[in-house]
Write a protein that holds these residues in place. Structure first.
Motif, mmCIF file in Angstrom:
data_model
loop_
_atom_site.group_PDB
_atom_site.id
_atom_site.type_symbol
_atom_site.label_atom_id
_atom_site.label_comp_id
_atom_site.label_asym_id
_atom_site.label_seq_id
_atom_site.Cartn_x
_atom_site.Cartn_y
_atom_site.Cartn_z
ATOM 1 N N UNK A 186 45.208 54.788 38.673
ATOM 2 C CA UNK A 186 44.663 53.541 39.240
ATOM 3 C C UNK A 186 43.575 52.909 38.380
ATOM 4 N N UNK A 187 42.740 53.749 37.745
ATOM 5 C CA UNK A 187 41.668 53.178 36.923
ATOM 6 C C UNK A 187 42.212 52.509 35.670
ATOM 7 N N UNK A 188 43.411 52.874 35.237
ATOM 8 C CA UNK A 188 44.045 52.196 34.115
ATOM 9 C C UNK A 188 44.604 50.854 34.565
ATOM 10 N N UNK A 189 45.142 50.826 35.784
ATOM 11 C CA UNK A 189 45.760 49.601 36.303
ATOM 12 C C UNK A 189 44.741 48.585 36.789
ATOM 13 N N UNK A 190 43.545 49.052 37.154
ATOM 14 C CA UNK A 190 42.560 48.160 37.759
ATOM 15 C C UNK A 190 42.171 47.038 36.808
ATOM 16 N N UNK A 191 42.085 45.814 37.338
ATOM 17 C CA UNK A 191 41.650 44.669 36.537
ATOM 18 C C UNK A 191 40.177 44.795 36.212
ATOM 19 N N UNK A 192 39.812 44.389 35.019
ATOM 20 C CA UNK A 192 38.405 44.404 34.616
ATOM 21 C C UNK A 192 37.657 43.261 35.289
ATOM 22 N N UNK A 193 36.435 43.559 35.710
ATOM 23 C CA UNK A 193 35.603 42.560 36.368
ATOM 24 C C UNK A 193 34.268 42.472 35.652
ATOM 25 N N UNK A 194 33.477 41.481 36.045
ATOM 26 C CA UNK A 194 32.152 41.344 35.435
ATOM 27 C C UNK A 194 31.278 42.558 35.736
ATOM 28 N N UNK A 195 31.490 43.134 36.928
ATOM 29 C CA UNK A 195 30.687 44.297 37.308
ATOM 30 C C UNK A 195 31.109 45.545 36.530
ATOM 31 N N UNK A 196 32.375 45.612 36.168
ATOM 32 C CA UNK A 196 32.883 46.773 35.427
ATOM 33 C C UNK A 196 33.797 46.282 34.311
ATOM 34 N N UNK A 197 33.216 45.746 33.232
ATOM 35 C CA UNK A 197 34.021 45.141 32.173
ATOM 36 C C UNK A 197 34.824 46.137 31.355
ATOM 37 N N UNK A 198 34.433 47.406 31.335
ATOM 38 C CA UNK A 198 35.170 48.404 30.566
ATOM 39 C C UNK A 198 35.441 49.613 31.450
#
Length: 371
Positions: free
Chosen positions: A193-205
């Motif tokens: 799931x952490x690979x599939x998750x979209x990057x966000x401003x809160x978690x950019x990487x």
């Protein structure tokens, strides 16, 4: 790349065709490389040769893959690396890897043959044997600070005796206490799931370590038992939604041991996901205690001190008769089980460790006699 490969060689002429006779038909191929069967001219032994396509990006990845395969070459359940060489093609030099040939091909093909013949999946006894070999190979990678990043049925090869050989380290990388940001890699159907998750401003990487391999191992175990993948769909967004939800229906015919393993590895939260250490720690000491009337403290103390008595002899005899040498070796590198009062309680939704231990021992678990 070619220059560095030549410098690493002990021979002045490392052109591939000087040492190997390649067959014209590939046995595997992809966007970055093709794999050919070949024969070593001097010994007549069969090998596989992976020839990388000639471009800068591929060359950088090839250097990393060669470095990783050299590091891991001595484990029986990791495909054996023999050497890096050079082949002259298309007017230039292309890097290649000479490695062990897995005669029985991909685990994917083995599973497909079973499904086509009318079975839902592989036999559970055979799955248990293959899965523990896979775990042994993955554990060796992690102990050497390597995360595979692309574990899937197609990258689990089988030798002539149907023993597991972990292969294709093209997406692999080193990890450490300070993780490097991760990029999408490998097959989506096996992605955590952490690979599939979209990057966000809160978690950019995202920092992708061994936990992503454990999710993929859970997907592989499910597929081996059921004959299909747990997360599939008509398109990529649908597959990602299924993966990030973590909801998976395990068929009723699957016994408690592998059911608990699958549930433990397919945890959406990486911190709650079962680790290699937790799988390796569930050995046969509980059976020895049952047979000999020992409590946990006594057996652990005997093992730590290297005492030779009937308890420790029974412990090692049962290991020798149940599991292959590299799997036993990896388990013995880990600490023995916690003494009384130290054992961690199960979290909500966490797998039942007793069921897992029973499945690995091949005991009776619910219905059916284990071999």
């Amino acid at each position: 790349m070619a220059a560095s490969t030549n410098r690493a060689s002990t021979s002045a002429d490392r052109h591939l065709h000087a040492w190997y006779e390649l067959e014209p038909k590939t046995i595997a191929g992809g966007a970055y490389a093709d794999v050919y069967p070949a024969r070593h001219r001097l010994t007549g032994c069969d090998v596989a040769v992976k020839i990388f396509h000639a471009n800068l990006a591929v060359e950088e990845g090839a250097e990393r893959e060669i470095r990783i395969m050299r590091l891991l070459r001595h484990h029986p359940h990791v495909i054996r690396f023999y050497e890096a060489a050079v082949v002259v093609a298309n007017g230039g030099n292309q890097a290649c890897i000479v490695m062990e040939l897995a005669e029985s091909g991909e685990l994917y093909k083995e599973l497909c043959d079973q499904v086509i013949s009318g079975h839902h999946g592989l036999d559970e006894a055979e799955v248990r044997r293959m899965f523990m070999q896979l775990v042994s190979g993955v554990a060796y990678c992690h102990r050497n600070m390597v995360v595979h990043h692309d574990l899937k049925l197609e990258n689990v090869l089988l030798d002539a005796g149907k023993n597991v050989k972990l292969a294709d380290f093209g997406f692999s990388d080193f990890f450490g206490p300070v993780q490097k940001p991760g990029a999408d890699c490998g097959s989506l159907l096996y992605a955590a799931p952490e690979v599939c998750a979209d990057r966000t401003d809160a978690s950019p990487t995202r920092h992708l370590g061994p936990e992503v391999d454990m999710w993929s191992c859970g997907v592989i175990l499910f597929a081996m038992l059921c004959g299909y993948l747990p997360f599939d769909g008509p398109d990529e967004p649908a597959i990602k939604r299924k993966i990030t939800s973590g909801r998976v229906r395990i068929p009723h015919g699957i016994s408690d041991g592998p059911r608990a393993l699958i549930s433990g590895m397919l945890q959406v939260c990486p911190e709650r996901r079962m680790s290699i250490d937790e799988i390796c720690a569930q050995t046969v000491e509980q059976v020895v205690r049952m047979m000999l009337g020992l409590d946990n403290n006594n057996l652990v103390e005997f093992l730590h001190r290297g005492v030779e008595n009937q308890a420790t002899v029974a412990y090692y005899l049962m290991l020798d008769n149940r599991f292959d040498a590299p799997t036993r070796y990896m388990w013995l590198l880990h600490d023995p089980p916690a003494v009384d009062g130290e054992e961690r309680g199960n979290e909500a939704g966490a797998p039942d460790r007793a069921h897992i231990a029973g499945w690995r021992r091949g005991q009776l678990q619910g219905k059916g006699q284990w071999a």
